[in-house]
Motif scaffolding. Structure first.
Motif, mmCIF file in Angstrom:
data_model
loop_
_atom_site.group_PDB
_atom_site.id
_atom_site.type_symbol
_atom_site.label_atom_id
_atom_site.label_comp_id
_atom_site.label_asym_id
_atom_site.label_seq_id
_atom_site.Cartn_x
_atom_site.Cartn_y
_atom_site.Cartn_z
ATOM 1 N N LEU A 216 -0.132 -6.033 -5.211
ATOM 2 C CA LEU A 216 -0.036 -4.695 -5.785
ATOM 3 C C LEU A 216 0.160 -4.786 -7.290
ATOM 4 O O LEU A 216 0.810 -5.708 -7.806
ATOM 5 C CB LEU A 216 1.134 -3.932 -5.155
ATOM 6 C CG LEU A 216 1.100 -3.824 -3.622
ATOM 7 C CD1 LEU A 216 2.354 -3.127 -3.120
ATOM 8 C CD2 LEU A 216 -0.149 -3.095 -3.166
ATOM 9 N N ALA A 217 -0.413 -3.824 -7.991
ATOM 10 C CA ALA A 217 -0.303 -3.819 -9.449
ATOM 11 C C ALA A 217 1.146 -3.718 -9.902
ATOM 12 O O ALA A 217 1.518 -4.250 -10.953
ATOM 13 C CB ALA A 217 -1.118 -2.657 -10.016
ATOM 14 N N GLU A 218 1.980 -3.069 -9.121
ATOM 15 C CA GLU A 218 3.387 -2.892 -9.496
ATOM 16 C C GLU A 218 4.262 -4.024 -8.993
ATOM 17 O O GLU A 218 5.482 -3.988 -9.146
ATOM 18 C CB GLU A 218 3.891 -1.552 -8.949
ATOM 19 C CG GLU A 218 3.176 -0.347 -9.560
ATOM 20 C CD GLU A 218 3.700 0.960 -9.014
ATOM 21 O OE1 GLU A 218 4.514 0.910 -8.063
ATOM 22 O OE2 GLU A 218 3.296 2.013 -9.529
ATOM 23 N N GLY A 219 3.693 -5.023 -8.365
ATOM 24 C CA GLY A 219 4.447 -6.145 -7.838
ATOM 25 C C GLY A 219 4.498 -6.143 -6.325
ATOM 26 O O GLY A 219 4.444 -5.096 -5.681
ATOM 27 N N GLY A 220 4.617 -7.327 -5.737
ATOM 28 C CA GLY A 220 4.640 -7.449 -4.300
ATOM 29 C C GLY A 220 3.244 -7.420 -3.709
ATOM 30 O O GLY A 220 2.234 -7.429 -4.425
ATOM 31 N N SER A 221 3.183 -7.383 -2.400
ATOM 32 C CA SER A 221 1.905 -7.405 -1.690
ATOM 33 C C SER A 221 1.889 -6.352 -0.604
ATOM 34 O O SER A 221 2.940 -5.976 -0.065
ATOM 35 C CB SER A 221 1.657 -8.782 -1.062
ATOM 36 O OG SER A 221 1.629 -9.807 -2.030
ATOM 37 N N ALA A 222 0.691 -5.890 -0.288
ATOM 38 C CA ALA A 222 0.530 -4.983 0.842
ATOM 39 C C ALA A 222 0.841 -5.744 2.121
ATOM 40 O O ALA A 222 0.464 -6.916 2.279
ATOM 41 C CB ALA A 222 -0.890 -4.437 0.883
ATOM 42 N N HIS A 223 1.550 -5.101 3.042
ATOM 43 C CA HIS A 223 1.996 -5.812 4.223
ATOM 44 C C HIS A 223 0.887 -5.993 5.254
ATOM 45 O O HIS A 223 0.817 -7.037 5.919
ATOM 46 C CB HIS A 223 3.169 -5.060 4.868
ATOM 47 C CG HIS A 223 3.886 -5.872 5.894
ATOM 48 N ND1 HIS A 223 4.662 -6.969 5.571
ATOM 49 C CD2 HIS A 223 3.937 -5.768 7.257
ATOM 50 C CE1 HIS A 223 5.177 -7.492 6.671
ATOM 51 N NE2 HIS A 223 4.742 -6.778 7.715
ATOM 52 N N ARG A 224 -0.002 -5.009 5.401
ATOM 53 C CA ARG A 224 -0.969 -5.022 6.498
ATOM 54 C C ARG A 224 -2.428 -5.027 6.038
ATOM 55 O O ARG A 224 -3.323 -4.854 6.856
ATOM 56 C CB ARG A 224 -0.724 -3.813 7.408
ATOM 57 C CG ARG A 224 0.608 -3.868 8.141
ATOM 58 C CD ARG A 224 0.857 -2.625 8.973
ATOM 59 N NE ARG A 224 2.132 -2.729 9.670
ATOM 60 C CZ ARG A 224 2.279 -3.230 10.905
ATOM 61 N NH1 ARG A 224 1.223 -3.630 11.575
ATOM 62 N NH2 ARG A 224 3.476 -3.301 11.467
ATOM 63 N N VAL A 225 -2.665 -5.188 4.763
ATOM 64 C CA VAL A 225 -4.037 -5.178 4.251
ATOM 65 C C VAL A 225 -4.323 -6.526 3.582
ATOM 66 O O VAL A 225 -3.624 -6.918 2.639
ATOM 67 C CB VAL A 225 -4.264 -4.020 3.270
ATOM 68 C CG1 VAL A 225 -5.726 -4.003 2.810
ATOM 69 C CG2 VAL A 225 -3.906 -2.691 3.917
ATOM 70 N N PHE A 226 -5.336 -7.184 4.079
ATOM 71 C CA PHE A 226 -5.722 -8.523 3.627
ATOM 72 C C PHE A 226 -7.121 -8.453 3.005
ATOM 73 O O PHE A 226 -7.881 -7.515 3.257
ATOM 74 C CB PHE A 226 -5.742 -9.493 4.804
ATOM 75 C CG PHE A 226 -4.446 -9.618 5.546
ATOM 76 C CD1 PHE A 226 -3.624 -10.730 5.358
ATOM 77 C CD2 PHE A 226 -4.032 -8.643 6.451
ATOM 78 C CE1 PHE A 226 -2.431 -10.861 6.048
ATOM 79 C CE2 PHE A 226 -2.845 -8.766 7.145
ATOM 80 C CZ PHE A 226 -2.027 -9.874 6.935
ATOM 81 N N ALA A 227 -7.467 -9.471 2.244
ATOM 82 C CA ALA A 227 -8.815 -9.545 1.665
ATOM 83 C C ALA A 227 -9.311 -10.974 1.723
ATOM 84 O O ALA A 227 -8.527 -11.926 1.594
ATOM 85 C CB ALA A 227 -8.828 -9.035 0.233
#
Length: 855
Positions: free
Chosen positions: A417-428
């Protein structure tokens, strides 16, 4: 009879469910790997893609090799390429402290065996068909074969595959809760809940508006070398709604392409080459870059970037006849004209500007006047100044393979995420996040490695979130790994037959083989492709040689990314079959062999009815000499000798001319090439299972080869029966012979084997896909099978009826069938074994003259 080793078909589209454990968006390499890995971990998986089924696979269809770390030599890669070296190669492109280079390198080490376990075939390096590589492994049949193998594996495991696309995610997409998504389908919008999402939709190379927004109006002239369905909708939405981004907007892997190639989905065959041999000018006729500075493998991308950076990215490569002859196989021949003014008008170049450029070049060569920009002449690269007619030109423009602007991911493939951290359930995985590892550079085979490694990571991570959600299936079991655990997936509906080739079959064969030479992905499939690369001119003799090398296994059709519905509409099996049929006929009527056979089949019994008294023709009994009471031995033997001898002589002359006309590259004649060629002909090594050939339902088994050997073996046995009868007759024993005699036993066994082989081949032909078939060759094949069946059946019927009054008429019928088969031999398909054997012997001699693969 079904194939002894059936495999599941490539699955067709399924209906979308209301909920799923893991949703994978994109059926390219990364998406397929992610879906399979998630399913192996026990999740219920739905895979969606907006493309029609023949285009499933995305840009992967245009790939050829994959970069894999390995510590020691394998069947696919030579030497060693440690993971630390792979990581160092990546870090030179993109100095990074994220650790992703190490994740990629380490993950690639077991990716090759993982793919092989899913049915992916790699090209063995020791067969010598490919250039030296210790860093990459090549797929047998290229990316289309890779995609088909993974689609079959996904279907076998129970992955639900559907047509559809997502354009946006819910506002709370980054939170730890199931995703409520809207999927666009041909039937409208469909709501779907997923416990986790893997984004594998690629970049936005097929979105001209987005490219123009970042790069300016000149981007409208770019060709999209990849799938037309990579518009980047969900990727662009994520980048605009809180996902951290990587890469430079609009940046991508560019090469110079022929501007006449299809604007989309043209892949490797659109790539232009030869700038080092001539001059490159713009629409004003002016040079803008030194054509001789880049002559290595990076020249394609160097020229792609050079064109893309110009406000008007159009350009033309100008050559003379000498330089044109040095070009590698290209999709289209150059445009030609006798003088610069005509060439300029033909291309749309400013005539005065081109004339001034050529005058400046002449002054430079004559008086040493400096050129601006300079024109380097690297050692070993010939340069024929394009000053003497005829002149040639190849129109150029930039071609975009994939974009390198996407979302950032962490080591678990979750979107950052642009604000820090990662999305929990969305992968790429794949091109949507490849910019993090490629930067603005490119290493051969790395994009696919990124898709495979991060696809597996994303699939496993997404599956772990489905443990307590929709469709939880528990840990993967051996049963799940081996069989379908989902609803039955039906094969795709049959496609309409491809349009018939043009009236002149050799033109279509030349067009298709030139595209194959330009592509090169099928080099290891069979003898045709390495032989074609040795004969790039594709003259008349070359085409004859290549047409008869083809065994019509049709694997290249299913592995070809340029087959229909692609605009290039390559159908090589049909083109070569049409050419072979024309060659057999030698400009005589196509159905002449069948007409000759029918004339003899019906004519000899009719003559017997008219010329032989009925009391003799229909006399019962099988006493010695009964056959010769109907047809005297001298007439029978003399007629057979004349028929077979004359047919053999005509065929021998035709084969001698074929051998002379098909001479090509340097060959090394000798006993070993002769043995190899004959061995390949007898074993049918270029047909079916030994080569890993693909059919419409996956890798083919040995059934066709078994039936073919039954037929050929039976034919040989009947010939031996005739020879045994001649020996007995010379020793004083007169036909008909006892049931236990060698002629009867051999003939009976041969006839039964022939009928069994014909039945199997006919059954397979009825079930065969008509798309890669030639109507003319199918007719010839039916005629030959019918004729052989009549010969074998009438021989067995003669044996069964020889004690009754039908013996005489059945003897005339059988002899008429044999006579017709013999007379039709020089101009019918029965001669195919002789032509193919000569082609295989020549091919073996040509390969023997080539140096072996380097270790």
């Amino acid at each position: 009879m079904p194939d002894p080793r059936p495999v599941p078909p490539v699955p067709g589209p399924s209906a979308l469910p209301g909920a799923t454990g893991v949703l994978v968006a994109g059926a390219g390499f990364a998406g397929l790997v992610a879906a399979i890995e998630a399913r192996l971990h026990g999740a219920e998986v739905t895979l969606i893609d907006p493309a029609p089924m023949p285009l499933w696979g995305g840009n992967t269809r245009h790939s050829r090799n994959i970069r894999l770390a390995h510590d020691s030599e394998t069947r696919w890669q030579r030497g060693g390429y440690p993971a630390a070296e792979f990581a160092a190669d990546i870090e030179r492109l993109v100095p990074s402290d994220t650790g992703l280079a190490g994740v990629l390198a380490r993950g690639s080490a077991d990716l090759g065996p993982w793919l092989a376990a899913r049915g992916v075939a790699f090209e063995p390096w020791d067969e010598g068909n490919l250039p030296f590589s210790r860093r990459t492994a090549f797929f047998r049949g290229g990316g289309q074969a890779l995609s088909h193998a993974l689609l079959r594996a996904a279907g076998q495991l129970g992955v639900r595959i559907a047509s559809g696309r997502i354009e946006a995610l819910p506002p709370d997409w980054a939170e730890d809760r199931p995703l409520c998504l809207t999927v666009q389908t041909a039937d409208g919008q469909h709501s779907l809940q997923a416990e986790a999402l893997v984004l594998a939709t690629g970049g936005y190379g097929a979105n001209p508006d987005e490219m123009i927004r970042h790069l300016g109006p000149g981007a409208a002239a770019f060709a999209n070398r990849g799938t037309p369905h990579q518009d980047g909708a969900p990727l662009l939405w994520l980048m605009a709604h809180g996902a951290a981004t990587v890469g430079r907007p609009g940046d991508g892997h560019l090469v110079a392409v022929d501007a006449r190639a299809p604007a989309s989905d043209a892949g490797i065959v659109s790539r232009a080459d030869g700038m080092q041999f001539g001059l490159v000018v713009d629409a004003a006729g002016q040079r803008f870059r030194d054509e001789g500075t880049d002559v290595g493998s990076a020249r394609y991308s160097v020229w792609g970037r050079a064109l893309a950076e110009r406000a008007d990215p159009r350009a033309w490569l100008i050559l003379d006849a000498e330089s044109t002859a040095r070009l590698p196989p290209l999709l289209y021949p150059p445009l030609t004209a006798e003088n610069p003014a005509d060439l300029a008008r033909l291309c749309g170049i400013e005539p005065g500007g081109l004339a001034a450029t050529l005058e400046a070049l002449a002054a430079h060569l004559d008086r040493g006047t400096p050129l601006e920009p300079p024109r380097s002449r690297p050692e070993g690269v010939p340069f024929a100044p394009p000053l003497r007619p005829p002149l040639a030109a190849i129109p150029l423009r930039p071609g975009l393979t994939f974009t390198r602007h996407g979302v950032a991911v962490d080591a678990t493939a979750r979107i950052r995420l642009a604000e820090g951290g990662s999305a929990h359930r969305v992968f790429a995985a794949g091109a949507s996040m490849a910019g993090a590892l490629l930067g603005q550079g490119y290493l051969s085979g790395t994009a696919l490695a990124i898709g495979g490694v991060f696809g597996r990571i994303a699939g496993a991570g997404a599956a772990s979130l489905a443990d307590h959600g929709v469709g939880h299936a528990g840990p993967a079991t051996d049963k799940l790994r081996q069989a379908s655990a989902g609803p039955a997936l039906q094969p795709a509906p049959p496609q309409p037959a491809a349009p018939a080739p043009e009236p002149e079959p050799w033109d279509e064969a030349a067009r298709a083989l030139n595209i194959c030479n330009t592509c090169g992905f099928c080099t290891g499939l069979c003898a045709v492709f390495p032989a074609a690369r040795l004969r790039p001119a594709l003259g008349a003799g070359d085409l004859r040689h290549l047409a008869h090398l083809c065994h019509d296994c049709r694997s290249c059709h299913y592995d070809c990314q340029y087959a229909l519905p692609h605009a290039l509409a390559v159908n090589l099996p049909a083109a070569l079959a049409e050419a072979r049929a024309a060659d057999y006929a030698a400009r005589l009527p196509a159905r002449l062999p069948q007409a000759v056979f029918l004339l003899c089949l019906l004519g000899l019994p009719l003559m017997a009815l008219l010329a032989i008294p009925s009391e003799r023709l229909f006399a019962a009994g099988a006493a010695p000499g009964a056959f010769y009471e109907v047809i005297p031995h001298a007439l029978m033997a003399g007629g057979a000798g004349l028929a077979f001898g004359g047919a053999a002589l005509v065929l021998a002359v035709r084969l001698w001319r074929f051998w002379r006309q098909t001479a090509g590259p340097a060959a090394q004649p000798g006993i070993r090439p002769l043995a190899r060629g004959l061995g390949a002909a007898l074993r049918l090594t270029n047909l079916g299972a030994d080569r890993g050939c693909d059919g419409p339902r996956g890798p083919t088994g040995p059934a066709r080869r078994i039936f073919h050997h039954l037929l050929a073996g039976g034919f040989v046995l009947t010939g031996l029966a005739t020879l045994a009868g001649a020996v007995l007759h010379a020793g004083g024993e007169i036909a008909p012979y006892p049931l236990a005699s060698a002629p009867v036993a051999l003939g009976t066994l041969g006839g039964i084997a022939m009928l069994a082989g014909l039945a199997g081949l006919s059954h397979r032909r009825k079930r065969a896909d008509r798309r890669p078939a030639s109507a003319r060759m199918e007719a010839a094949d039916r005629d030959l099978r019918r004729a052989l069946g009549i010969v074998a059946g009438s021989g067995l019927a003669l044996l069964a009826l020889r004690d009754g009054p039908a013996m005489g008429l059945m003897l005339a019928l059988h002899l008429g069938a044999v006579l017709g088969l013999a007379l039709a031999l020089p101009f019918g398909k029965l001669s195919h074994g002789a032509y193919r054997s000569l082609a295989l012997i020549r091919h073996a001699a040509e390969r023997a003259a080539r140096p072996g693969p380097r270790r």
